[in-house]
Design a protein around this motif. Structure first.
Motif, PDB file in Angstrom:
ATOM      1  N   UNK A 100       0.828  -1.207   0.000  1.00 31.36           N
ATOM      2  CA  UNK A 100       0.000   0.000   0.000  1.00 31.36           C
ATOM      3  C   UNK A 100       0.862   1.258   0.000  1.00 31.36           C
ATOM      4  N   UNK A 101       1.935   1.241   0.764  1.00 29.28           N
ATOM      5  CA  UNK A 101       2.812   2.421   0.800  1.00 29.28           C
ATOM      6  C   UNK A 101       3.519   2.619  -0.545  1.00 29.28           C
ATOM      7  N   UNK A 102       3.903   1.529  -1.199  1.00 33.86           N
ATOM      8  CA  UNK A 102       4.493   1.661  -2.534  1.00 33.86           C
ATOM      9  C   UNK A 102       3.470   2.203  -3.527  1.00 33.86           C
ATOM     10  N   UNK A 103       2.214   1.800  -3.351  1.00 29.93           N
ATOM     11  CA  UNK A 103       1.145   2.289  -4.234  1.00 29.93           C
ATOM     12  C   UNK A 103       0.949   3.793  -4.049  1.00 29.93           C
ATOM     13  N   UNK A 104       0.986   4.259  -2.804  1.00 26.14           N
ATOM     14  CA  UNK A 104       0.834   5.688  -2.543  1.00 26.14           C
ATOM     15  C   UNK A 104       1.936   6.466  -3.258  1.00 26.14           C
ATOM     16  N   UNK A 105       3.168   5.979  -3.170  1.00 26.70           N
ATOM     17  CA  UNK A 105       4.271   6.660  -3.845  1.00 26.70           C
ATOM     18  C   UNK A 105       4.108   6.622  -5.354  1.00 26.70           C
ATOM     19  N   UNK A 106       3.578   5.514  -5.873  1.00 25.27           N
ATOM     20  CA  UNK A 106       3.332   5.414  -7.307  1.00 25.27           C
ATOM     21  C   UNK A 106       2.277   6.420  -7.747  1.00 25.27           C
ATOM     22  N   UNK A 107       1.208   6.578  -6.943  1.00 30.14           N
ATOM     23  CA  UNK A 107       0.166   7.556  -7.265  1.00 30.14           C
ATOM     24  C   UNK A 107       0.725   8.977  -7.218  1.00 30.14           C
ATOM     25  N   UNK A 108       1.637   9.207  -6.265  1.00 28.42           N
ATOM     26  CA  UNK A 108       2.228  10.542  -6.157  1.00 28.42           C
ATOM     27  C   UNK A 108       3.022  10.875  -7.417  1.00 28.42           C
ATOM     28  N   UNK A 109       3.751   9.894  -7.945  1.00 32.30           N
ATOM     29  CA  UNK A 109       4.534  10.124  -9.162  1.00 32.30           C
ATOM     30  C   UNK A 109       3.645  10.237 -10.391  1.00 32.30           C
TER      31      UNK A 109
END
Length: 308
Positions: A100-109
């Motif tokens: 989930x935390x990796x997904x958040x960073x992906x959405x941010x990018x």
């Protein structure tokens, strides 16, 4: 004797030691082992030989009545399959929360800060971060666990469907990033959404009900609710509007949303509201913001609206 560690009687006779007792190969260069900790405890471990001859190890978990040799062998085979699929081997366990935390960073990018903040807020408030589900190793995630989490969400069925979709997106990204084997995705893809949950509700509040709702709402979310009532706009349109959208000279508000960009005339009550909330704000600041001055997220105002 160690090759027969699938038998409880054999495991009971083994002497405690750090080096695992290895069973017969499960495949070429593929082994499952039993580490005898003491007279009462033991744990399972898998070992795979890489193409260059080096060995790779995977801790499978403590030996229990439920997690016996057969269950450990199944977990080992799943790990071997992930290695064959080119799945990366992260340091330590790769958990649901990690995904989930990796997904958040992906959405941010890929989508920007607002989208990332919305996803992060959902994972924090709907039982992922800091929970048993969040700490679950992704390779061990199972459908019943996800269903139990989804069914326990204290939100509408439509909201539960959306939250499940957000979590699915994070887990699918982990598959795409080769953090877990593609075969694992069946655990979340098999969960069907609640049927007929997204049908439009034809509910209209009369004047007395609208006043009661405003009286029950607090602070910044009250301003957001009142702005929707006074403009007839979608909540997201008003929540995403910047200070520059309000023109006090022409007494209008310019909105952007699903139907495109439009400018709407404002009533005296709406003008009074927007003059108050826009005071001393820069043009690019949110016209209506949270108490901390940041833009509203749909997941945030939805909860506060429901409470009101």
């Amino acid at each position: 004797m160690s090759e027969h560690i699938h038998k409880i009687s054999i495991r009971d006779k083994l002497k405690p030691r750090r080096e695992p007792y290895w069973a017969a190969p499960l495949g070429t260069g593929r082994f499952i082992g039993y580490r005898k900790i003491d007279a009462e405890r033991g744990s399972w471990i898998a070992r795979a030989r890489n193409e260059d001859g080096t060995q790779q190890y995977k801790s499978l978990g403590a030996s229990t009545t439920a997690f016996d040799y057969d269950a450990a062998a199944k977990a080992a085979q799943e790990w071997f399959a992930s290695l064959d699929a080119g799945v990366m081997a992260p340091k330590g366990k790769f958990t649901v929360e990690d995904a989930c935390r990796e997904y958040v960073e992906d959405r941010r990018r890929e989508k920007g800060e607002n989208t990332a903040r919305d996803a992060d807020w959902r994972f924090k408030h709907y039982g992922i971060y800091g929970t048993a589900l969040g700490r679950t190793e992704l390779i061990r995630l199972r459908t019943p666990t996800l269903k139990s989490w989804r069914n326990g969400l204290k939100i509408s069925k439509a909201g539960a469907n959306r939250m499940l979709n957000t979590l699915r997106a994070a887990l699918n990204l982990a598959v795409n990033n080769r953090q877990v084997a593609a075969s694992t995705a069946i655990e979340w893809k098999s969960i069907k959404p609640y049927p007929n949950a997204d049908r439009r509700r034809e509910t209209y509040l009369d004047f007395a009900q609208r006043r009661a709702l405003l009286a029950a709402a607090d602070g910044a979310v009250r301003d957001l609710i009142e702005a929707v009532m006074l403009t007839g706009a979608r909540p997201g349109e008003v929540a995403h509007a910047q200070r520059s959208a309000f023109d006090g000279r022409t007494k209008t508000l310019t909105l952007s949303g699903k139907t495109g960009r439009r400018t709407v005339p404002l009533s005296p009550a709406a003008i009074e509201l927007f003059e108050r909330v826009s005071k001393s704000k820069l043009p690019t600041a949110p016209l209506l913001s949270r108490p901390d001055g940041k833009p509203w997220l749909a997941a945030e105002w939805t909860v506060l609206l429901r409470l009101a």
